[in-house]
Design a protein around this motif. Structure first.
Motif: not given
Length: 620
Positions: A334-346, A513-525
């Motif tokens: 699948a294509l996974v998006f970074n919603y933190t650095t690219h809010p236009e994908f939101a 991702a929080a287990n490793s200190g990150g947010k991953g794609m950071n898609f709000p659930l």
């Protein structure tokens, strides 16, 4: 893709536990403790009449002797080791289908028929009134050191699962031995997925692990937190435990002294489960990812492999006399998006537009030939199981997102995007320029990413292809170091849709991702769809809870409709195996193409292993 087929040692590899995604699908569930996690068979926790894998009418040809040659990645000691309790990393063959020949579980599952094939156990029974599940072991089972297999071994296994934070304890409150062959599991949170956790747990010997299991049980019963200093100490110390000589209950054991970096052998354990029914005396496993294993298959040194092979390699295998088995893997890229650095994908319209740009049939064909099939329902879990969970009326609400460039253009314009010449710009006036990261070693994901980038560039995006080693891809995504990435959707280890939604929405999101200190794609659930507000985490968790399948179906449907509209990630296609199978050299035959057992995911309840136990996969 790893053999594991997942995200589980490259998804091109043999396992597909997953593509290991560096974080294998299997490992993902070990990383977090959300409510409602489970490994499930589809259907309620019911006792089934024991089938007889050792019956004489199994269809085997009765011949004995000879070798079976497979392939699956492993690491040599000292990194690789024989502490094979679930949750401990780097165990040799711990996530491999071949572990079922070494440490068998209570049962194996028929995905098409939705029933159990009893192995170490002879029955399993749920008592809803007392909130218990009782597993009855076969009598007369023996460890390779001559000691009997007893309920104490099962109790120790599950106490170690508690120590290793395994998800069975999301539902369990206790485990105890009623007598030498009867284990009682006390259920704290009922769920239809618990039975699979119990029956598909490799049973470990108390003679080897008992000291650790006793300490874990004492800590558990004292309600000591694993997050306490004492809990962390015991967990950390146990992960360093390294048994030297495996004591096993299966028909094969490790030939430790003969292991090399290129291959290892499993030798017959005559004391093991159904050892007299298996015709082979040795299993040889070649080590490596797809690029390592392809020439070994070409040379006909491998009888069967689960890696995801390149289309050209598959054609060569066929011309060399191999059959290609195509079991569903129930997942894909699948294509996974970074919603933190690219809010236009939101804006969901942007993701819908991208889905309409892509010819996913072309993408799957380029990447995996006949084994890359575009999703019909785009529901977040396998098309094969959608009819089991979603009504015909609700299925009609699911958009297929077939290629439609006009619709893609309309959606982007509605979201505020504009063309500057022949290139798209975001609502902020920035060029639609992004990197796409993908695992170089995966012979299917690599071309899938390349083709997707080419299609998007032709439409007016500016996508730069960034191939990186597969072991780095998942850490980068979890840390948010990406624009767009290829990762897995769906779950090839478990039939229940819950696990697919975990992979889709949690695994590379802030939940895990929080287990490793990150947010991953950071898609709000917490989202809003055309049907109104929805808390995806709540709906997904509820989809695995309780024993009422109708209630679960409501939550599965709600999650699927929301996934289809929101497309938090965009599935490119569903992967089917392209497993080379060589008949007539060492193995007489493999399952026929129309055999229902080929609906089994090869990384979960492997059909070759199941038929080996029944004598249907036997020597020439």
């Amino acid at each position: 893709m790893s053999p594991t087929g997942t995200n589980d040692p490259g998804t091109n590899g043999p396992s597909a536990s997953a593509r290991s995604n560096a974080v294998s699908r299997r490992h993902v569930l070990q990383l977090f403790g959300i409510a409602g996690v489970g490994v499930a068979g589809i259907g309620s926790l019911e006792a089934c009449a024991p089938s007889k894998p050792n019956s004489n009418d199994s269809g085997g040809n009765g011949k004995k002797g000879g070798e079976f040659h497979g392939a699956y990645p492993y690491q040599l000691p000292p990194k690789g080791h024989f502490n094979l309790v679930k949750g401990v990393t780097d165990g040799i063959q711990v996530d491999s289908p071949y572990l079922d020949l070494i440490y068998p579980t209570g049962a194996l599952y028929y995905w098409a028929d939705k029933k159990w094939e009893w192995m170490m156990a002879e029955s399993g029974t749920l008592d809803e009134a007392t909130k218990t599940y009782t597993m009855k072991l076969r009598s007369g089972l023996t460890w390779s050191d001559g000691k009997p297999v007893t309920a104490k071994d099962v109790v120790s296994t599950f106490n170690l699962h508690w120590l290793m934070r395994q998800q069975s304890w999301t539902f369990l409150s206790d485990v105890s031995a009623k007598d030498d062959t009867t284990v009682t599991f006390t259920i704290g949170t009922p769920s239809t997925v618990l039975e699979r956790y119990i029956l598909r747990a490799p049973i470990m010997p108390d003679s080897v692990y008992g000291e650790w299991a006793t300490k874990a049980e004492t800590m558990r019963k004292a309600k000591t937190s694993l997050d306490s200093a004492e809990g962390k100490q015991l967990n950390g110390d146990f992960q360093k435990f390294r048994p030297e000589n495996p004591v096993v209950s299966g028909p094969f054991n490790f030939d430790v002294k003969s292991m090399t970096n290129s291959q290892m052998s499993l030798v017959k354990n005559d004391k093991g489960l159904f050892a007299d029914k298996i015709g082979f005396t040795k299993v040889v496993l070649y080590n490596g990812e797809t690029s390592d294993i392809t020439p070994v298959v070409m040379n006909k040194d491998v009888d069967y492999a689960t890696h995801g092979f390149a289309v050209a390699s598959e054609k060569t295998f066929q011309s060399n006399g191999f059959r290609i088995l195509r079991p569903p893997v129930y997942s894909g890229p699948a294509l996974v998006f970074n919603y933190t650095t690219h809010p236009e994908f939101a804006d969901a319209r942007v993701r819908q537009a991208i889905a309409y740009v892509l010819d996913r049939n072309e993408n799957g064909t380029v990447a995996l030939g006949e084994s890359g099939k575009p999703c019909k329902f785009m529901a977040g879990f396998s098309d094969i199981t959608v009819p089991d969970w979603i009504s015909d009326a609700d299925q009609k609400k699911l958009q297929a997102y077939e290629k439609d460039l006009d619709k893609a253009t309309q959606l982007l314009q509605a979201a505020g995007w504009k063309k500057a010449g022949d290139k798209w710009q975001t609502p902020q006036g920035k060029p639609a320029a992004y990197d796409i990261k993908f695992p170089t070693e995966f012979a299917d994901w690599n071309p899938a990413a390349t083709n997707a980038a080419d299609q998007l560039n032709k439409f007016g995006f500016n996508i730069t292809k960034r191939g990186i080693t597969f072991t780095q891809l998942s850490p980068d995504v979890l840390a948010g170091k990406f624009d767009i990435s290829i990762q897995s959707w769906g779950a090839s280890s478990h039939p229940h849709p819950y696990f697919s939604f975990v992979q889709d929405l949690y695994t590379f999101n802030y939940v895990t991702a929080a287990n490793s200190g990150g947010k991953g794609m950071n898609f709000p659930l917490k989202q809003t769809t055309s049907a109104g507000p929805i808390d995806l985490q709540s709906v997904v968790d509820k989809s695995a809870q309780g024993l009422n399948l109708d209630e679960q179906k409501k939550n599965v449907t709600a999650a699927a409709l929301a996934f289809n509209e929101l497309l938090p990630i965009i599935p490119l296609w569903e992967r089917y195996g392209n497993n080379p199978a060589l008949e007539g050299t060492r193995v007489a035959k493999f399952p026929a193409d129309d055999d229902p057992i080929l609906k089994n995911a090869p990384y979960a309840d492997n059909f070759v292993i199941m038929y080996m136990y029944q004598g249907k996969v036997a020597p020439v």
